[in-house]
Design a protein around this motif. Structure first.
Motif, PDB file in Angstrom:
ATOM      1  N   ASP A 126      19.520  40.347  27.816  1.00 30.93           N
ATOM      2  CA  ASP A 126      18.125  40.416  27.393  1.00 30.93           C
ATOM      3  C   ASP A 126      17.326  39.555  28.374  1.00 30.93           C
ATOM      4  O   ASP A 126      17.531  38.342  28.467  1.00 30.93           O
ATOM      5  N   SER A 129      14.989  36.516  26.776  1.00 28.43           N
ATOM      6  CA  SER A 129      15.657  35.275  26.350  1.00 28.43           C
ATOM      7  C   SER A 129      16.735  34.826  27.329  1.00 28.43           C
ATOM      8  O   SER A 129      17.233  33.711  27.222  1.00 28.43           O
ATOM      9  N   GLN A 131      19.699  35.881  27.327  1.00 26.26           N
ATOM     10  CA  GLN A 131      20.918  35.789  26.526  1.00 26.26           C
ATOM     11  C   GLN A 131      21.635  37.129  26.557  1.00 26.26           C
ATOM     12  O   GLN A 131      20.989  38.183  26.661  1.00 26.26           O
ATOM     13  N   ASP A 137      22.353  42.008  17.600  1.00 30.27           N
ATOM     14  CA  ASP A 137      21.038  41.839  18.229  1.00 30.27           C
ATOM     15  C   ASP A 137      20.372  43.187  18.431  1.00 30.27           C
ATOM     16  O   ASP A 137      19.175  43.348  18.216  1.00 30.27           O
TER      17      ASP A 137
END
Length: 195
Positions: A126, A129, A131, A137
């Protein structure tokens, strides 16, 4: 390093190292990908994970090839016959999705002497972020039921179209888990290979 256009001005994936080496008579070709962040350079955390997977696969594949060579020679194979096999280990990557929000790619390792040994690691990042994305998610808290229903429907449709899939008791699809490998496609959908 060979790069690709910046994705949404946030990140790009590029080849950080590419090398060939030969150990004894085993050829090893490796392309190591890296994620570069527009404002911070190479992402150390992400790239350390990728580098670890590449090195681990390379060493395990080399050990398997050496064991195969020893068994081949011990069962009557000659050095000339072995050389004709042209044993090659290849590690590379493929980009699956590049959008302003997501970078999805796979790192693959293969060995030309055996289809039994291959490895694929999926990375879904992502970019907001920075992450790694999990299935929860991407699909929400009730991701298991929704993903299972979608996958079973696709198996049924593809079976009716003539494809063959193993039953769950034969090692075929049973259920997704948090560890299920997947990548994100250009439409933002989760994709899992059904084999």
């Amino acid at each position: 390093a060979q790069g690709l256009p910046v994705i949404g001005e946030l990140a790009k994936i590029l080849t950080v190292r590419s090398y060939e080496r030969k150990e004894e008579d085993i050829q090893i070709d490796v392309e190591v990908p890296g994620v570069e962040l527009a404002d911070r350079g190479l992402s150390e955390e992400v790239n350390a994970q990728i580098e670890k997977m590449v090195r681990q696969y390379e060493e395990e594949a080399l050990a398997r090839a050496k064991e195969y060579k020893q068994a081949f020679l011990e069962t009557g194979g000659t050095q000339e016959e072995w050389a004709a096999h042209k044993i090659r280990i290849h590690v590379w990557y493929e980009i699956k999705c590049q959008t302003e929000d997501t970078l999805s790619f796979v790192v693959r390792g293969t060995e030309n002497w055996s289809s039994a040994y291959a490895e694929t690691r999926y990375y879904n990042l992502d970019l907001g972020s920075m992450q790694f994305l999990s299935l929860s998610d991407l699909l929400g808290e009730d991701y298991i039921a929704g993903a299972n229903e979608s996958i079973r429907r696709q198996i049924q449709e593809r079976t009716q179209a003539g494809e063959t899939f193993f039953a769950a008791e034969e090692g075929g699809f049973e259920t997704v888990t948090e560890e299920t490998s997947f990548y994100v496609n250009e439409n933002g959908n989760m994709v899992k290979y059904l084999v």
